[in-house]
Design an enzyme around this catalytic site. Structure first.
Site, PDB file in Angstrom:
ATOM      1  N   HIS A  49     -15.935 -27.944-110.227  1.00  0.00           N
ATOM      2  CA  HIS A  49     -14.548 -27.506-110.454  1.00  0.00           C
ATOM      3  C   HIS A  49     -14.089 -26.581-109.329  1.00  0.00           C
ATOM      4  O   HIS A  49     -14.384 -25.384-109.332  1.00  0.00           O
ATOM      5  CB  HIS A  49     -14.455 -26.793-111.812  1.00  0.00           C
ATOM      6  CG  HIS A  49     -13.059 -26.548-112.272  1.00  0.00           C
ATOM      7  ND1 HIS A  49     -12.586 -26.975-113.498  1.00  0.00           N
ATOM      8  CD2 HIS A  49     -11.999 -25.935-111.686  1.00  0.00           C
ATOM      9  CE1 HIS A  49     -11.322 -26.632-113.645  1.00  0.00           C
ATOM     10  NE2 HIS A  49     -10.946 -25.973-112.539  1.00  0.00           N
ATOM     11  N   ASP A  86     -13.767 -22.488-108.963  1.00  0.00           N
ATOM     12  CA  ASP A  86     -12.339 -22.716-109.202  1.00  0.00           C
ATOM     13  C   ASP A  86     -11.553 -22.639-107.893  1.00  0.00           C
ATOM     14  O   ASP A  86     -10.729 -23.497-107.603  1.00  0.00           O
ATOM     15  CB  ASP A  86     -11.769 -21.720-110.221  1.00  0.00           C
ATOM     16  CG  ASP A  86     -10.561 -22.277-110.975  1.00  0.00           C
ATOM     17  OD1 ASP A  86     -10.313 -23.489-110.877  1.00  0.00           O
ATOM     18  OD2 ASP A  86      -9.864 -21.498-111.660  1.00  0.00           O
ATOM     19  N   HIS A  99     -10.579 -26.213-106.578  1.00  0.00           N
ATOM     20  CA  HIS A  99      -9.262 -26.724-106.143  1.00  0.00           C
ATOM     21  C   HIS A  99      -9.107 -26.556-104.642  1.00  0.00           C
ATOM     22  O   HIS A  99      -9.395 -25.487-104.094  1.00  0.00           O
ATOM     23  CB  HIS A  99      -8.145 -25.953-106.843  1.00  0.00           C
ATOM     24  CG  HIS A  99      -8.077 -26.184-108.319  1.00  0.00           C
ATOM     25  ND1 HIS A  99      -7.150 -27.025-108.911  1.00  0.00           N
ATOM     26  CD2 HIS A  99      -8.832 -25.695-109.335  1.00  0.00           C
ATOM     27  CE1 HIS A  99      -7.335 -27.029-110.231  1.00  0.00           C
ATOM     28  NE2 HIS A  99      -8.345 -26.232-110.506  1.00  0.00           N
ATOM     29  N   GLU A 131      -8.293 -22.546-121.877  1.00  0.00           N
ATOM     30  CA  GLU A 131      -8.365 -21.454-120.906  1.00  0.00           C
ATOM     31  C   GLU A 131      -7.232 -20.479-121.228  1.00  0.00           C
ATOM     32  O   GLU A 131      -7.464 -19.352-121.632  1.00  0.00           O
ATOM     33  CB  GLU A 131      -8.224 -22.008-119.481  1.00  0.00           C
ATOM     34  CG  GLU A 131      -8.233 -20.942-118.385  1.00  0.00           C
ATOM     35  CD  GLU A 131      -7.797 -21.492-117.014  1.00  0.00           C
ATOM     36  OE1 GLU A 131      -7.193 -22.578-116.963  1.00  0.00           O
ATOM     37  OE2 GLU A 131      -8.049 -20.801-116.014  1.00  0.00           O
ATOM     38  N   GLY A 176      -2.500 -27.169-114.519  1.00  0.00           N
ATOM     39  CA  GLY A 176      -1.188 -26.531-114.631  1.00  0.00           C
ATOM     40  C   GLY A 176      -1.023 -25.706-115.895  1.00  0.00           C
ATOM     41  O   GLY A 176      -2.001 -25.272-116.504  1.00  0.00           O
ATOM     42  N   ASP A 179      -6.155 -26.596-102.892  1.00  0.00           N
ATOM     43  CA  ASP A 179      -5.022 -25.767-102.449  1.00  0.00           C
ATOM     44  C   ASP A 179      -5.243 -24.274-102.712  1.00  0.00           C
ATOM     45  O   ASP A 179      -4.550 -23.443-102.122  1.00  0.00           O
ATOM     46  CB  ASP A 179      -3.692 -26.254-103.051  1.00  0.00           C
ATOM     47  CG  ASP A 179      -3.781 -26.531-104.535  1.00  0.00           C
ATOM     48  OD1 ASP A 179      -4.740 -26.054-105.175  1.00  0.00           O
ATOM     49  OD2 ASP A 179      -2.887 -27.232-105.056  1.00  0.00           O
ATOM     50  N   HIS A 207      -8.349 -29.547-117.866  1.00  0.00           N
ATOM     51  CA  HIS A 207      -8.279 -28.093-118.050  1.00  0.00           C
ATOM     52  C   HIS A 207      -7.852 -27.821-119.496  1.00  0.00           C
ATOM     53  O   HIS A 207      -6.778 -28.277-119.915  1.00  0.00           O
ATOM     54  CB  HIS A 207      -7.206 -27.492-117.144  1.00  0.00           C
ATOM     55  CG  HIS A 207      -7.606 -27.320-115.719  1.00  0.00           C
ATOM     56  ND1 HIS A 207      -7.705 -28.351-114.826  1.00  0.00           N
ATOM     57  CD2 HIS A 207      -7.891 -26.190-115.012  1.00  0.00           C
ATOM     58  CE1 HIS A 207      -8.047 -27.876-113.636  1.00  0.00           C
ATOM     59  NE2 HIS A 207      -8.170 -26.569-113.718  1.00  0.00           N
TER      60      HIS A 207
END
Ligand SMILES: [Zn+2]
Length: 377
Positions: A49, A309, A51, A231, A202, A53, A228
């Protein structure tokens, strides 16, 4: 510590515990509250996991903004690195805005992917699954296919230069309309075999139910799904991910323990959770690292994996995450190996590839532990 004894296959460091009994190197690490950070870094790793960006180096963000003719907000770090404690997930997600302003061309995406591979190699990763939503990178009119191809080129060059293999997971977004998410769903289905998985990311205030048709389509195409969930919202989002959206893995799942029946189901079915400790504290999914459920879940038999993350929005890396868990919960080699093997078992790769990665993991793991001990205690 009083002697270094060379065995046939490995060098073993001997120490005495307070009762005068011998402890081996492995005993020391598994029992120590603070594992040696150099050793943690050298251990082989996989990560599920992460990302793209939120993992672009600040120097690259600056370079891309200038190339885009956009102003560079200063101090850039304050705009791109989330504080140790945000109010909530949305607060954290706002810290991605500047990186997204910067990541709007195939050249930038390719280079960002390449440099993330280097960062992974510095953590001794064997393999990682990196995700992003390409319909956030198309503001200049580039097609999402061009964006995806650019990231694949960057990761492929990274594999050649740094030896880390990366599988791409494409993200649909909860706060985008199902119509707009069609862009990424169709991209995923067109590129089955080039990507490894599909995700829903998101604003978790939004249910994923409205996106079900996309997940049915991706699932029918044979693309594995992670979601996701639990959370920023309660465990009902996790149940929705399993029952409605075909999730095989859960991104975070921090709040699972609020529903004991669901937790038992997750344990019984060994549904893996992609925990990201520092990020989970930043987004306020848990109050502090001491209240983080990683250790509770591990002891209860949940199939947990440890992940970062983000490397920029969360200023960490996987070695740092394990160091944090070692310092907080007394984790040692046993817990690191267990969670890494769980991650390998749940990679979105064919079984033949999984066996290769597992064999490589054990080979490197043994090599690191058999090295002579020169420091750390
Ligand atoms: Zn995430």
């Amino acid at each position: 510590m009083f002697s270094l004894k060379k065995g046939r296959f490995k060098t073993v460091l001997f120490c005495l515990n307070p009762s005068g009994q011998f402890l081996t190197f492995t005993d020391l690490l598994t029992k120590s509250k603070t594992m040696d950070s150099t050793l943690i870094r050298k251990l082989p790793k996989v990560e599920l996991h992460l990302h793209l960006d939120t993992s672009v180096h600040l120097d690259l963000i600056r370079k891309y903004l200038i190339r885009e003719g956009k102003p560079v907000p200063e101090p850039l770090a304050e705009f791109c690195i989330a504080p140790a404690k945000c109010e909530n997930l949305l607060d954290y997600l706002h810290k991605i805005d500047v990186a997204l302003d910067a990541l709007q061309s195939p050249e930038s995406i390719e280079e960002a992917a390449y440099f993330l591979s280097r960062r992974l190699a510095e953590n001794h990763h064997i393999y990682a699954e990196v995700r992003y939503a390409p319909h956030l990178n198309n503001r200049n009119g580039h097609s999402v296919q061009d964006i995806l191809d650019a990231s694949l080129r960057g990761f492929e060059q990274g594999r050649k230069d740094f030896g880390v293999e990366v599988g791409v997971i494409l993200c649909a977004l909860r706060h985008f309309t199902p119509e707009y998410n069609t862009l990424v769903t169709e991209l995923a289905v067109r590129n089955t075999g080039k990507i490894v998985g599909f995700d829903l990311a998101g604003d978790e205030n939004q249910s994923g139910a409205g996106q079900k048709a996309h997940f049915d389509k991706v699932h029918s195409a044979g693309i594995p799904i992670t979601i996701h969930a639990a959370e920023a919202w309660g465990p009902e989002r996790l149940a929705e991910a399993l029952d409605l959206l075909h999730a095989r893995r859960i991104g975070h799942g921090i709040r699972l323990e609020e529903d004991s029946d669901l937790m038992q189901r997750v344990i019984d079915q060994q549904i893996p959770l992609e925990l990201c400790p520092t990020s989970n504290v930043q987004t306020n999914a848990t109050a502090t690292i001491e209240t983080h459920p990683a250790d509770r879940y591990l002891k209860a038999g949940v199939a947990i994996t440890i992940n970062t993350d983000a490397y920029t929005t969360t200023p960490s890396d996987l070695s740092g995450e394990y160091e944090l868990l070692a310092g907080t919960f007394g984790w040692g080699l046993k817990e690191i190996k267990l969670t890494q093997e769980t991650a390998i078992r749940n990679l979105f790769v064919p079984d033949g590839k999984r066996k290769e990665i597992l064999a490589e993991f054990h080979r490197r793991w043994n090599n690191v532990l058999n090295e002579p001990v020169v420091s750390g205690f």
